[in-house]
Design a protein around this motif. Sequence first.
Motif, PDB file in Angstrom:
ATOM      1  N   VAL A   1       0.845  -1.194   0.000  1.00  0.00           N
ATOM      2  CA  VAL A   1       0.000   0.000   0.000  1.00  0.00           C
ATOM      3  C   VAL A   1       0.880   1.243   0.000  1.00  0.00           C
ATOM      4  O   VAL A   1       1.842   1.339   0.754  1.00  0.00           O
ATOM      5  CB  VAL A   1      -0.929  -0.003   1.246  1.00  0.00           C
ATOM      6  CG1 VAL A   1      -1.646   1.329   1.380  1.00  0.00           C
ATOM      7  CG2 VAL A   1      -1.932  -1.139   1.148  1.00  0.00           C
ATOM      8  N   GLY A   2       0.537   2.171  -0.903  1.00  0.00           N
ATOM      9  CA  GLY A   2       1.281   3.426  -0.976  1.00  0.00           C
ATOM     10  C   GLY A   2       2.361   3.467  -2.036  1.00  0.00           C
ATOM     11  O   GLY A   2       2.935   4.525  -2.300  1.00  0.00           O
ATOM     12  N   GLU A   3       2.650   2.313  -2.677  1.00  0.00           N
ATOM     13  CA  GLU A   3       3.717   2.284  -3.680  1.00  0.00           C
ATOM     14  C   GLU A   3       3.196   2.250  -5.113  1.00  0.00           C
ATOM     15  O   GLU A   3       3.974   2.171  -6.054  1.00  0.00           O
ATOM     16  CB  GLU A   3       4.640   1.083  -3.429  1.00  0.00           C
ATOM     17  CG  GLU A   3       5.421   1.199  -2.138  1.00  0.00           C
ATOM     18  CD  GLU A   3       6.504   0.150  -2.014  1.00  0.00           C
ATOM     19  OE1 GLU A   3       6.772  -0.548  -3.020  1.00  0.00           O
ATOM     20  OE2 GLU A   3       7.083   0.018  -0.925  1.00  0.00           O
TER      21      GLU A   3
ATOM     22  N   HIS B   1      -4.612   5.009  -7.794  1.00  0.00           N
ATOM     23  CA  HIS B   1      -3.763   4.302  -6.824  1.00  0.00           C
ATOM     24  C   HIS B   1      -4.311   4.466  -5.415  1.00  0.00           C
ATOM     25  O   HIS B   1      -4.410   3.494  -4.649  1.00  0.00           O
ATOM     26  CB  HIS B   1      -2.330   4.858  -6.876  1.00  0.00           C
ATOM     27  CG  HIS B   1      -1.594   4.508  -8.123  1.00  0.00           C
ATOM     28  ND1 HIS B   1      -0.344   4.987  -8.413  1.00  0.00           N
ATOM     29  CD2 HIS B   1      -1.926   3.720  -9.167  1.00  0.00           C
ATOM     30  CE1 HIS B   1       0.058   4.517  -9.573  1.00  0.00           C
ATOM     31  NE2 HIS B   1      -0.893   3.742 -10.052  1.00  0.00           N
ATOM     32  N   ASP B   2      -4.656   5.702  -5.050  1.00  0.00           N
ATOM     33  CA  ASP B   2      -5.182   5.971  -3.702  1.00  0.00           C
ATOM     34  C   ASP B   2      -6.492   5.225  -3.466  1.00  0.00           C
ATOM     35  O   ASP B   2      -6.740   4.712  -2.367  1.00  0.00           O
ATOM     36  CB  ASP B   2      -5.398   7.473  -3.516  1.00  0.00           C
ATOM     37  CG  ASP B   2      -4.085   8.249  -3.509  1.00  0.00           C
ATOM     38  OD1 ASP B   2      -3.030   7.618  -3.292  1.00  0.00           O
ATOM     39  OD2 ASP B   2      -4.121   9.474  -3.753  1.00  0.00           O
TER      40      ASP B   2
ATOM     41  N   ASP C   1      -5.778   1.594  -2.810  1.00  0.00           N
ATOM     42  CA  ASP C   1      -5.253   1.466  -1.442  1.00  0.00           C
ATOM     43  C   ASP C   1      -6.379   1.529  -0.415  1.00  0.00           C
ATOM     44  O   ASP C   1      -6.398   0.761   0.564  1.00  0.00           O
ATOM     45  CB  ASP C   1      -4.239   2.578  -1.155  1.00  0.00           C
ATOM     46  CG  ASP C   1      -2.905   2.350  -1.870  1.00  0.00           C
ATOM     47  OD1 ASP C   1      -2.675   1.224  -2.332  1.00  0.00           O
ATOM     48  OD2 ASP C   1      -2.112   3.306  -1.951  1.00  0.00           O
ATOM     49  N   ASP C   2      -7.321   2.431  -0.640  1.00  0.00           N
ATOM     50  CA  ASP C   2      -8.475   2.542   0.273  1.00  0.00           C
ATOM     51  C   ASP C   2      -9.284   1.245   0.270  1.00  0.00           C
ATOM     52  O   ASP C   2      -9.785   0.806   1.314  1.00  0.00           O
ATOM     53  CB  ASP C   2      -9.370   3.714  -0.127  1.00  0.00           C
ATOM     54  CG  ASP C   2      -8.725   5.064   0.166  1.00  0.00           C
ATOM     55  OD1 ASP C   2      -7.777   5.100   0.980  1.00  0.00           O
ATOM     56  OD2 ASP C   2      -9.156   6.078  -0.425  1.00  0.00           O
TER      57      ASP C   2
ATOM     58  N   ASN D   1      -2.794   8.666 -10.189  1.00  0.00           N
ATOM     59  CA  ASN D   1      -2.466   8.667  -8.766  1.00  0.00           C
ATOM     60  C   ASN D   1      -3.730   8.566  -7.907  1.00  0.00           C
ATOM     61  O   ASN D   1      -3.728   7.935  -6.845  1.00  0.00           O
ATOM     62  CB  ASN D   1      -1.689   9.926  -8.400  1.00  0.00           C
ATOM     63  CG  ASN D   1      -0.277   9.913  -8.972  1.00  0.00           C
ATOM     64  OD1 ASN D   1       0.231   8.860  -9.355  1.00  0.00           O
ATOM     65  ND2 ASN D   1       0.352  11.078  -9.055  1.00  0.00           N
TER      66      ASN D   1
END
Length: 433
Positions: free
Chosen positions: A382-384, A419-420, A423-424, A416
């Motif tokens: 997560v975050g990458e 991506h977020d 992750d959520d 991006n």
Amino acid sequence: MTLYGNNPFGAHKDVLDAPIPTEEAAKLRLLEELKNRGRSAVQAGHWPDAHVLYEKALQVAGGSNDKAILNSNDALVLGKMNKWSESKQAAERAVELDSSYTKGFWRLGQAAGALGEFEKAVKALKQATKLEPNNKALQKELKNMEIKAKQAAEQKVRDEEEAEKKKTNDAENQSPITSTTTKTTTTTVQEKKATTTSETSSSEPMEVDNVDGTTFSKSEHVKGYKIVNGKKTSYFHNELSEEAKQLIGDIAPKKLDPTTTANNEQATQQSSAAGGGTAVEKSAWNKAGTWEERDITPWACDSLKSQLEKVRYTFPNSSPAPGAVVATKKATITGHASVATVRGKKRYFYELICKLEWSFDHEDVDANGILNFPDVDGTCPVGEGYDAMNFEVSHATNDSMRPMLEQFVHRQGWRNAIHDSIDDWVRLFKETY
């Protein structure tokens, strides 16, 4: 007869046989139609149809950017048809037309690798990674191609050494050998063989009989064999005592009856509910509680689809189109997801493919296209971020918009935000289960 008049591509006869318009607006309409049909043929796996459609589109296209993309698409299609030499040529045309086109170098690397031209493949893929240094899928392909190039180079050295060795052996075998030498050698071998046979036959058999009739060779007691309950076995064989057997219990595998298991589970759940407890789900084969896995693929696909279709990105004031909005038009999610309990600890497994359709809107201009995320799985921290590929601009009011869309949709901005959002969803997955 028209160029495509008598051919197997009758479904596209109207556009394939259409004359190239002289008016720019009509030419653009025909080009968009050919590109859309070519894309649909690729998605359906109709490679010959896609090839002739892209060929026709290349005749219609005027700009080098369009031609680079069309050649790259054609390289993909030709590769799927195992026409790797033609695929390589199409990819070479793509990068000649646009030296900053990442996918063109990617296709060139794939085609050269398929032809065994690994050095050229590595060179092309390195150029692609320079253009997109954060593309993990591209980096992975480059690494694999470098391994193949190294293996090919090592194999070449081995082949050369083997050829040289064979050449030397052939030269030695061609030297004259006298009959006397041959005869002497043969006699010596025969004498040696006869001596060995005589020695073996004159000696006693290499085994002795035990008192209980079990046969041992002379060396087996040294190797660690022994007799347990009248049977020859390893020295390390451990015979359990009756007390140890009672402690361990019956550990022999038993065939499970699904009906009985289901009835037992139902009874357990009813008993738990009556006692105020929570019923525990167990699989038919697991009574020890060591592994329990639950398939939650429908929930995963539906919840991630809902999450991604809410994503909207607004262009900043510093961008060429301040206030413009890119939104997810449609999300298609496929794959697998499950939750496992391993000795009391939860493990989350998911391997999903996200195919996204996006739309851009700003004042009197608009655009739309696709971007795919093929590897949304537990190996991505997560975050990458996540690998993205197959970015396409299906429609744009003006071709001059494409560089801006490449930057704010494909490389950053909306990507991006995606991506977020993924992750959520990963956090939601772990909170829910």
